[in-house]
Design a protein around this motif. Structure first.
Motif, short mmCIF file in Angstrom:
data_model
loop_
_atom_site.label_atom_id
_atom_site.label_comp_id
_atom_site.label_asym_id
_atom_site.label_seq_id
_atom_site.Cartn_x
_atom_site.Cartn_y
_atom_site.Cartn_z
N LYS A 20 0.83 -1.20 0.00
CA LYS A 20 0.00 0.00 0.00
C LYS A 20 0.87 1.26 0.00
O LYS A 20 1.96 1.28 0.55
CB LYS A 20 -0.90 0.00 1.24
N ALA A 21 0.35 2.30 -0.61
CA ALA A 21 1.06 3.58 -0.65
C ALA A 21 0.85 4.35 0.65
O ALA A 21 -0.18 4.20 1.32
CB ALA A 21 0.55 4.42 -1.82
N ASP A 22 1.84 5.16 1.00
CA ASP A 22 1.68 6.05 2.14
C ASP A 22 0.68 7.14 1.79
O ASP A 22 0.77 7.76 0.73
CB ASP A 22 3.01 6.71 2.52
N VAL A 23 -0.29 7.33 2.67
CA VAL A 23 -1.36 8.30 2.46
C VAL A 23 -1.63 9.00 3.79
O VAL A 23 -1.53 8.39 4.85
CB VAL A 23 -2.66 7.58 1.99
N THR A 24 -1.99 10.27 3.72
CA THR A 24 -2.40 10.98 4.92
C THR A 24 -3.71 10.38 5.43
O THR A 24 -4.64 10.15 4.64
CB THR A 24 -2.60 12.48 4.63
N ARG A 25 -3.75 10.11 6.72
CA ARG A 25 -4.95 9.50 7.32
C ARG A 25 -5.27 10.22 8.62
O ARG A 25 -4.38 10.67 9.33
CB ARG A 25 -4.71 8.03 7.59
N GLU A 26 -6.56 10.26 8.94
CA GLU A 26 -7.00 10.88 10.18
C GLU A 26 -8.18 10.10 10.73
O GLU A 26 -9.02 9.61 9.98
CB GLU A 26 -7.41 12.33 9.93
N ALA A 27 -8.23 9.99 12.04
CA ALA A 27 -9.39 9.39 12.70
C ALA A 27 -9.72 10.22 13.93
O ALA A 27 -8.84 10.72 14.63
CB ALA A 27 -9.11 7.94 13.11
N ILE A 28 -11.01 10.35 14.18
CA ILE A 28 -11.50 11.04 15.36
C ILE A 28 -12.40 10.07 16.12
O ILE A 28 -13.30 9.46 15.54
CB ILE A 28 -12.29 12.31 14.98
N ALA A 29 -12.12 9.90 17.41
CA ALA A 29 -12.93 9.02 18.26
C ALA A 29 -13.37 9.82 19.48
O ALA A 29 -12.73 10.80 19.87
CB ALA A 29 -12.13 7.80 18.68
#
Length: 155
Positions: A20-29
């Motif tokens: 998989k390619a490096d990608v900006t990711r964000e999660a809010i919990a």
């Protein structure tokens, strides 16, 4: 007491993400801890016996986010770009929110959930003496609604 069926599964492995390619990711919990009104007041006024509850919970949550792959066996260690832990007062509860950003091959939901869970557990630990009733029980105190609010990829 509920009966449970034992499930045995000897297959456990981390998912292969090497392609998989490096990608900006964000999660809010987010999640909530319900407390007695007196305890909430002590937290907000800074008079809790063990000290600054929310500052301590924020540091604990940040450390937990960084240690997620060590705490949850099948989570990948990932590069973290940002961790934000916030608190809001509600009607009889404090809500914790964790926003985690990464630039990698896999999402950061588990990191955000681990941060929120640890923040709430830290709050409980710091105020448990004020929350117990005369029998040593916790009639009001509870943690609930821990969930992923949002996740984003590639933005």
């Amino acid at each position: 007491m509920a009966e449970f069926t034992h499930i045995q599964n000897d297959r456990a492995h981390m998912v292969d993400i090497t392609g998989k390619a490096d990608v900006t990711r964000e999660a809010i919990a987010s999640g909530r801890i319900y407390l007695r009104e007196e305890t909430l007041r002590a937290i907000l006024e800074g008079t809790a016996v063990k000290g600054n509850v929310l500052a301590t919970a924020r540091v604990a949550a940040t450390l937990a986010v960084k240690d997620t792959s060590r705490l949850i066996p099948m989570c990948h260690p990932i590069p973290l770009g940002s961790i934000t832990i916030d608190f809001a007062e509600g009607d009889g509860y404090i809500e914790a929110t964790a926003a985690v950003k990464s630039y990698g091959k896999t999402g950061v939901e588990m990191e955000a959930l681990t941060g929120v869970s640890t923040a709430l557990l830290t709050v409980w630990d710091m105020v448990k003496s004020a929350e117990k009733d005369e029998d040593g029980q916790y009639p009001v105190t509870r943690i609930s609604d821990i969930r992923v609010v949002e996740k984003r990829k590639g933005q």
